[in-house]
Motif scaffolding. Sequence first.
Motif, PDB file in Angstrom:
ATOM      1  N   ILE A 130       8.230  -1.771  -5.765  1.00 54.28           N
ATOM      2  CA  ILE A 130       7.113  -1.730  -4.819  1.00 54.28           C
ATOM      3  C   ILE A 130       7.672  -1.381  -3.440  1.00 54.28           C
ATOM      4  O   ILE A 130       8.752  -1.836  -3.072  1.00 54.28           O
ATOM      5  N   VAL A 155       0.806  -2.408   0.807  1.00 53.60           N
ATOM      6  CA  VAL A 155       1.171  -3.097  -0.436  1.00 53.60           C
ATOM      7  C   VAL A 155       1.496  -4.568  -0.174  1.00 53.60           C
ATOM      8  O   VAL A 155       0.926  -5.462  -0.790  1.00 53.60           O
ATOM      9  N   LEU A 202      -1.244  -4.106  -5.229  1.00 51.48           N
ATOM     10  CA  LEU A 202      -0.593  -2.944  -5.822  1.00 51.48           C
ATOM     11  C   LEU A 202      -1.530  -1.750  -5.849  1.00 51.48           C
ATOM     12  O   LEU A 202      -2.665  -1.846  -6.322  1.00 51.48           O
ATOM     13  N   LEU A 223       1.644   2.052  -9.120  1.00 51.47           N
ATOM     14  CA  LEU A 223       2.853   1.287  -8.806  1.00 51.47           C
ATOM     15  C   LEU A 223       3.311   0.439  -9.983  1.00 51.47           C
ATOM     16  O   LEU A 223       4.475   0.217 -10.180  1.00 51.47           O
TER      17      LEU A 223
END
Length: 185
Positions: A156, A162, A177, A181
């Motif tokens: 990530i 995010v 997310l 991802l």
Amino acid sequence: MLQTFFILGFWRKSMQFYNVAKILTTHGLDGEVKVALITDFPEQRFSSGSKLALKDDHERELTVKSGRPFKQFWLVKFNEITDIDQAERLRGKILVVSEENQQELPEGVYYYRDILNCDVIDNQNGEFLGKIVDIQSPGANDVWLVQEDSGNEYWIPYIKDVVKKVDVDQKKVYVELMEGLHDED
């Protein structure tokens, strides 16, 4: 901009020390040394008066007399090292800073040690997604490797879209997310 900082650490005599540089070679005749950085704060670490030690000899404190950038390295002069012969004995040694001599980081900036092993939590539903097991700095932002209980891993990016909240005291990172991802099988 969100940031994390790389710093390796180890314990000795119930005090934490962190690697800041590796002494590569001497520079000149007056005891100056060329170092490779292992810190994100060379201006502070190598400013006049900074206290450092050697990884394998914490009893020997070194006080920075001066430090300056030199190509991709730094040149550092210590008060206690006055000639090339003394400097030569430092070749290959790792310089460390004690926890008490580390600086406080600004809000939203973390040491890697604060992020590693944090639980990753879905910010929307509170679901546990995994643990952060690695951090890389490939470019504009860091990326964090999340390992699920099943052993599956995914990266990530450490960006505001995010990572919504970092709670280092509770060892939890709350994320949202983006599509793609985390591909579930």
